[in-house]
Design a protein around this motif. Sequence first.
Motif, mmCIF file in Angstrom:
data_model
loop_
_atom_site.group_PDB
_atom_site.id
_atom_site.type_symbol
_atom_site.label_atom_id
_atom_site.label_comp_id
_atom_site.label_asym_id
_atom_site.label_seq_id
_atom_site.Cartn_x
_atom_site.Cartn_y
_atom_site.Cartn_z
ATOM 1 N N VAL A 312 37.477 38.242 23.826
ATOM 2 C CA VAL A 312 36.820 36.928 23.909
ATOM 3 C C VAL A 312 37.589 35.894 23.091
ATOM 4 O O VAL A 312 37.803 34.749 23.537
ATOM 5 C CB VAL A 312 35.364 37.042 23.425
ATOM 6 C CG1 VAL A 312 34.710 35.663 23.385
ATOM 7 C CG2 VAL A 312 34.566 37.965 24.339
ATOM 8 N N GLY A 313 38.035 36.266 21.909
ATOM 9 C CA GLY A 313 38.789 35.338 21.076
ATOM 10 C C GLY A 313 40.085 34.885 21.729
ATOM 11 O O GLY A 313 40.435 33.700 21.682
ATOM 12 N N CYS A 314 40.797 35.801 22.370
ATOM 13 C CA CYS A 314 42.051 35.445 23.042
ATOM 14 C C CYS A 314 41.799 34.520 24.232
ATOM 15 O O CYS A 314 42.546 33.559 24.459
ATOM 16 C CB CYS A 314 42.769 36.708 23.496
ATOM 17 S SG CYS A 314 43.578 37.620 22.163
ATOM 18 N N ALA A 315 40.754 34.795 25.020
ATOM 19 C CA ALA A 315 40.458 33.962 26.186
ATOM 20 C C ALA A 315 40.121 32.535 25.768
ATOM 21 O O ALA A 315 40.520 31.565 26.425
ATOM 22 C CB ALA A 315 39.312 34.575 26.990
ATOM 23 N N VAL A 316 39.393 32.382 24.674
ATOM 24 C CA VAL A 316 39.024 31.048 24.201
ATOM 25 C C VAL A 316 40.237 30.322 23.625
ATOM 26 O O VAL A 316 40.480 29.137 23.918
ATOM 27 C CB VAL A 316 37.901 31.154 23.149
ATOM 28 C CG1 VAL A 316 37.627 29.795 22.513
ATOM 29 C CG2 VAL A 316 36.621 31.693 23.793
ATOM 30 N N LEU A 317 41.034 31.004 22.816
ATOM 31 C CA LEU A 317 42.194 30.364 22.194
ATOM 32 C C LEU A 317 43.292 30.041 23.197
ATOM 33 O O LEU A 317 44.121 29.159 22.946
ATOM 34 C CB LEU A 317 42.752 31.259 21.092
ATOM 35 C CG LEU A 317 41.920 31.369 19.817
ATOM 36 C CD1 LEU A 317 42.571 32.328 18.841
ATOM 37 C CD2 LEU A 317 41.755 30.004 19.162
ATOM 38 N N ALA A 318 43.333 30.748 24.337
ATOM 39 C CA ALA A 318 44.368 30.478 25.336
ATOM 40 C C ALA A 318 44.197 29.103 25.975
ATOM 41 O O ALA A 318 45.182 28.502 26.419
ATOM 42 C CB ALA A 318 44.337 31.558 26.422
ATOM 43 N N VAL A 319 42.974 28.577 26.019
ATOM 44 C CA VAL A 319 42.721 27.293 26.679
ATOM 45 C C VAL A 319 43.441 26.143 25.987
ATOM 46 O O VAL A 319 44.173 25.387 26.653
ATOM 47 C CB VAL A 319 41.202 27.034 26.788
ATOM 48 C CG1 VAL A 319 40.943 25.642 27.364
ATOM 49 C CG2 VAL A 319 40.545 28.092 27.656
ATOM 50 N N PRO A 320 43.289 25.921 24.674
ATOM 51 C CA PRO A 320 44.023 24.805 24.065
ATOM 52 C C PRO A 320 45.539 24.968 24.115
ATOM 53 O O PRO A 320 46.254 23.972 24.281
ATOM 54 C CB PRO A 320 43.516 24.785 22.610
ATOM 55 C CG PRO A 320 42.934 26.136 22.374
ATOM 56 C CD PRO A 320 42.399 26.577 23.690
#
Length: 491
Positions: A312-320
């Motif tokens: 979940v952390g990687c998916a969220v951080l990939a957006v910016p």
Amino acid sequence: MIPLGYLIAKAFDVEGTALVENLFRWRNAKLFLNTLLLTVGVLIVDILLATPAAWLTTHADLRGKRVFSVLCALPLAIPGYVMALALLGLGGNNGIFAALFGKSLPRLSGYWGALIALSFYTSPYLFLNLRTALLGLDPSLEESARSLGYRQWGVFIRVVLPQLRPAFYAAGLLICLHVLGDFGVVSLMRYETFSYALYIEYNMAFNHNYAAWLALVLLAFTGCLLYLETRLLSKVALHRAGHGTSRHRTLIPLREWKSIGYLYLSLLFITTVMIPAATVFIWMFREFEVSALGGLLEALIGSVSVAVPSAVGCAVLAVPFTYVGVRYSSRFSNTLARIPYIVYAIPPLAFALSIIFFIGSRGTIIVLICACILHFLAEAIGPVRSPLYQASPHLEEAARSLGCSPFQAFFRTLFPLLTRGMLIATALVFLATMKELPLTFLLRPPEYETLAVNVWDYTNEAMFAQAAPYAFVILLFSALFVRILIRKEEV
């Protein structure tokens, strides 16, 4: 970037003569050639395996495409070292094939063994990236090409393939990084690459200075790949130039070729999943002991407790990272967007040791999760970036003209288009974390059990029957997770 500084400090922490000796060894040239040949070979095999599978599960009028999509992604659930061990166990006079059919197969080893094992293991990275990109294509582009007289093959070459360039580049980079950082497969297949030599120097010879140089050479190799990908993507523009809306896709009838499509997807599943899984299954029942199941639930909970927050952390951080790199492209933003790949390129063993050196003690669960997020963030960027390239920047401009703030415009127009890519990114990181060995082995708290650690501990001692239950749990649990994600996609 702290691990990179640690590697540089270790590499130069020697006298001048030792420094020259570490850098200009004939062995380094041999390792470079072996690594290059293996990387190129795996890329070619993956393209041949994944491209037809991605097209058949998105564009063809086959039944059960969702099922086949899950089956084609299942090799991700099999750790690379388990794939290698399964292939090794098939051949030889005492192999599984000889026990079942009375005839022995040549035992895979060396370059060809590593090539087959790594290709089977990494082909889903390309398949999932291509499938996400194909599902996001505008069908009107293909219809326009057919209306101009192009046949289906010409449409695929001239229209579809150019649209898949971001997916090819992102997945190809991930595959290269996996090959460069893998030590389980190449060590079992007895094929020397930089990662295998790095593992030997760190754990066997305790020559940390030379190992740091090997890691820096790997980073230089990766830097060349990152520069090449940046140059290839610098002029890519795939969004719609005019007005209009995308429509639902009309599936292409295969007619007499339909049976060949089913046969190809079935054979791909049999060779990449069924044969390795069946081999492990036979191991389990040859010398199965109930006592081996004692720590299974504890290991499963330990793996999931790390994999879920990391994914979940990687998916969220990939957006910016992807948004800044695509919408505000500049030399600085492109450099910033490449940092996750640089971190990912650091061999996991050296990455874990550098973290231990920095914190000064063994890790904790929080340290392990943060290390997994930093290491696997690169895997989440590709699936999120492909739909962002296909989304027109005019969507946000229209939302701003209607009174939306920049954040409202992003979440109302672009974020819904990125959800499919974020789901794929979550699946990729979840599966990678479930199988991750070096980071988990070195950064876990004392006596903290995971599935990957137990599989490696048993297989390292050639206790294949005891390792089989843990390997099957990784396979089944990961397959269920992938099935839930792909079910949410529109085919």
